[in-house]
Design a protein around this motif. Structure first.
Motif, PDB file in Angstrom:
ATOM      1  N   LEU A  49       6.702  -4.452   9.571  1.00  0.00           N
ATOM      2  CA  LEU A  49       8.013  -4.707  10.164  1.00  0.00           C
ATOM      3  C   LEU A  49       8.018  -5.976  11.012  1.00  0.00           C
ATOM      4  N   VAL A  50       6.933  -6.175  11.758  1.00  0.00           N
ATOM      5  CA  VAL A  50       6.835  -7.375  12.593  1.00  0.00           C
ATOM      6  C   VAL A  50       6.929  -8.628  11.724  1.00  0.00           C
ATOM      7  N   ILE A  51       6.263  -8.622  10.584  1.00  0.00           N
ATOM      8  CA  ILE A  51       6.265  -9.791   9.698  1.00  0.00           C
ATOM      9  C   ILE A  51       7.681 -10.129   9.235  1.00  0.00           C
ATOM     10  N   VAL A  52       8.417  -9.110   8.761  1.00  0.00           N
ATOM     11  CA  VAL A  52       9.762  -9.345   8.231  1.00  0.00           C
ATOM     12  C   VAL A  52      10.728  -9.744   9.340  1.00  0.00           C
ATOM     13  N   VAL A  53      10.722  -9.012  10.447  1.00  0.00           N
ATOM     14  CA  VAL A  53      11.647  -9.312  11.547  1.00  0.00           C
ATOM     15  C   VAL A  53      11.358 -10.688  12.133  1.00  0.00           C
ATOM     16  N   HIS A  54      10.089 -11.046  12.210  1.00  0.00           N
ATOM     17  CA  HIS A  54       9.717 -12.371  12.723  1.00  0.00           C
ATOM     18  C   HIS A  54      10.248 -13.469  11.804  1.00  0.00           C
ATOM     19  N   LYS A  55      10.153 -13.273  10.493  1.00  0.00           N
ATOM     20  CA  LYS A  55      10.665 -14.269   9.546  1.00  0.00           C
ATOM     21  C   LYS A  55      12.172 -14.452   9.695  1.00  0.00           C
ATOM     22  N   LEU A  56      12.859 -13.352   9.974  1.00  0.00           N
ATOM     23  CA  LEU A  56      14.313 -13.399  10.073  1.00  0.00           C
ATOM     24  C   LEU A  56      14.820 -13.975  11.394  1.00  0.00           C
ATOM     25  N   PHE A  57      14.140 -13.636  12.487  1.00  0.00           N
ATOM     26  CA  PHE A  57      14.719 -13.926  13.805  1.00  0.00           C
ATOM     27  C   PHE A  57      13.831 -14.747  14.742  1.00  0.00           C
ATOM     28  N   SER A  58      12.735 -15.300  14.253  1.00  0.00           N
ATOM     29  CA  SER A  58      11.812 -16.015  15.139  1.00  0.00           C
ATOM     30  C   SER A  58      12.456 -17.218  15.817  1.00  0.00           C
ATOM     31  N   ASN A  59      13.482 -17.797  15.189  1.00  0.00           N
ATOM     32  CA  ASN A  59      14.158 -18.951  15.793  1.00  0.00           C
ATOM     33  C   ASN A  59      15.266 -18.534  16.756  1.00  0.00           C
ATOM     34  N   LEU A  60      15.525 -17.220  16.851  1.00  0.00           N
ATOM     35  CA  LEU A  60      16.581 -16.723  17.727  1.00  0.00           C
ATOM     36  C   LEU A  60      16.068 -15.829  18.846  1.00  0.00           C
ATOM     37  N   LEU A  61      14.978 -15.101  18.578  1.00  0.00           N
ATOM     38  CA  LEU A  61      14.472 -14.111  19.529  1.00  0.00           C
ATOM     39  C   LEU A  61      13.041 -14.411  19.936  1.00  0.00           C
ATOM     40  N   ASP A 104       0.819  -1.210   0.000  1.00  0.00           N
ATOM     41  CA  ASP A 104       0.000   0.000   0.000  1.00  0.00           C
ATOM     42  C   ASP A 104       0.858   1.267   0.000  1.00  0.00           C
ATOM     43  N   GLY A 105       2.170   1.109  -0.285  1.00  0.00           N
ATOM     44  CA  GLY A 105       3.046   2.265  -0.402  1.00  0.00           C
ATOM     45  C   GLY A 105       3.574   2.808   0.903  1.00  0.00           C
ATOM     46  N   ARG A 106       3.452   2.044   1.970  1.00  0.00           N
ATOM     47  CA  ARG A 106       3.970   2.461   3.270  1.00  0.00           C
ATOM     48  C   ARG A 106       4.315   1.221   4.076  1.00  0.00           C
ATOM     49  N   ILE A 107       5.279   1.391   4.983  1.00  0.00           N
ATOM     50  CA  ILE A 107       5.674   0.288   5.859  1.00  0.00           C
ATOM     51  C   ILE A 107       5.130   0.580   7.249  1.00  0.00           C
ATOM     52  N   THR A 108       4.217  -0.241   7.696  1.00  0.00           N
ATOM     53  CA  THR A 108       3.615  -0.065   9.019  1.00  0.00           C
ATOM     54  C   THR A 108       4.360  -0.917  10.047  1.00  0.00           C
ATOM     55  N   ARG A 109       4.004  -0.727  11.293  1.00  0.00           N
ATOM     56  CA  ARG A 109       4.592  -1.547  12.358  1.00  0.00           C
ATOM     57  C   ARG A 109       4.290  -3.034  12.097  1.00  0.00           C
ATOM     58  N   TYR A 110       3.100  -3.313  11.619  1.00  0.00           N
ATOM     59  CA  TYR A 110       2.714  -4.691  11.317  1.00  0.00           C
ATOM     60  C   TYR A 110       3.607  -5.277  10.220  1.00  0.00           C
ATOM     61  N   MET A 150      11.227   1.600  13.719  1.00  0.00           N
ATOM     62  CA  MET A 150      10.194   2.606  13.462  1.00  0.00           C
ATOM     63  C   MET A 150      10.648   3.986  13.937  1.00  0.00           C
ATOM     64  N   LYS A 151      11.266   4.023  15.102  1.00  0.00           N
ATOM     65  CA  LYS A 151      11.726   5.293  15.667  1.00  0.00           C
ATOM     66  C   LYS A 151      12.806   5.927  14.796  1.00  0.00           C
ATOM     67  N   GLU A 152      13.723   5.111  14.274  1.00  0.00           N
ATOM     68  CA  GLU A 152      14.843   5.617  13.500  1.00  0.00           C
ATOM     69  C   GLU A 152      14.465   5.991  12.073  1.00  0.00           C
ATOM     70  N   MET A 153      13.433   5.374  11.514  1.00  0.00           N
ATOM     71  CA  MET A 153      13.127   5.568  10.095  1.00  0.00           C
ATOM     72  C   MET A 153      11.886   6.418   9.829  1.00  0.00           C
TER      73      MET A 153
END
Length: 207
Positions: free
Chosen positions: A137-149, A129-135, A162-165
């Motif tokens: 970000l959660v999807i991508v970060v979860h895919k990357l680190f769900s087995n570690l964090l 939809d042309g924007r990156i929401t908190r939701y 979100m705060k930095e970008m």
């Protein structure tokens, strides 16, 4: 995209000349790299008697590649709203992440950098939809680190991103925010891959 594991005795289909010309004009790929990608495209199809005209997403779920947690995200970006892609679509997408050579013009470098930023943004923009929401970000970060964090740690990373970008203070990351956040990086040299050269012979060279 995984190992080709080409056999020296095998012959492979040749890249149609019009496609070769288009890729040479619009990318930094060499002729042998284009041949390599064409063979890889052919192998993803199952390696039939005739080169495939297109591939579907399911063609990429094989071997070690299917273990990549970001494969669905990458394929969504590669396919966009298409159900199937041609070899030209496939090669143009991968060429965006090709490492540049000394022969690459500044004009082409800048064009590839802009395209790379848009592709990476779209990988985060889950619902396009042309924007990156908190939701998103959660999807991508979860895919990357769900087995570690755990969930709390993942949310801390999301909050920090979100705060930095979020330069627009809109509680979302717009494309302009995204580009500004990455200004400190040389995107022509970041997130690159070196596409191998193909040194074998294709069918037209064996005739």
């Amino acid at each position: 995209m995984g190992c080709l594991c080409l056999r020296k005795a095998a012959s492979y289909p040749s890249v149609p000349q019009d496609i070769m010309n288009t890729l040479k004009k619009n990318t930094a790929l060499s002729r042998s790299q284009i041949k390599y990608l064409y063979i890889r495209f052919y192998q993803f199809s199952g390696g039939g008697k005739e080169p495939p005209s297109h591939l579907h997403k399911y063609n990429f779920y094989s071997g070690l590649l299917q273990l990549n947690p970001l494969l669905p995200t990458i394929l969504n970006s590669m396919f966009g709203d298409k159900v199937k892609i041609t070899f030209l679509d496939f090669a143009m997408f991968l060429s965006t992440f090709q490492a540049h050579s000394l022969k690459t013009s500044n004009e082409l470098k800048n064009a590839m950098m802009d395209k790379k930023l848009k592709l990476i943004f779209n990988m985060y923009d889950h619902n396009k939809d042309g924007r990156i929401t908190r939701y998103d970000l959660v999807i991508v970060v979860h895919k990357l680190f769900s087995n570690l964090l755990d969930h709390v740690q993942i949310m801390r990373i999301v909050d920090s991103m979100m705060k930095e970008m979020d330069y627009s203070d809109s509680n979302q990351i717009l494309f302009a925010d995204f580009c500004k956040a990455l200004e400190c990086f040389d995107m022509t040299e970041m997130m690159v891959t070196r596409i191998p050269e193909f040194h074998g012979r294709t069918t037209d060279e064996l005739q």
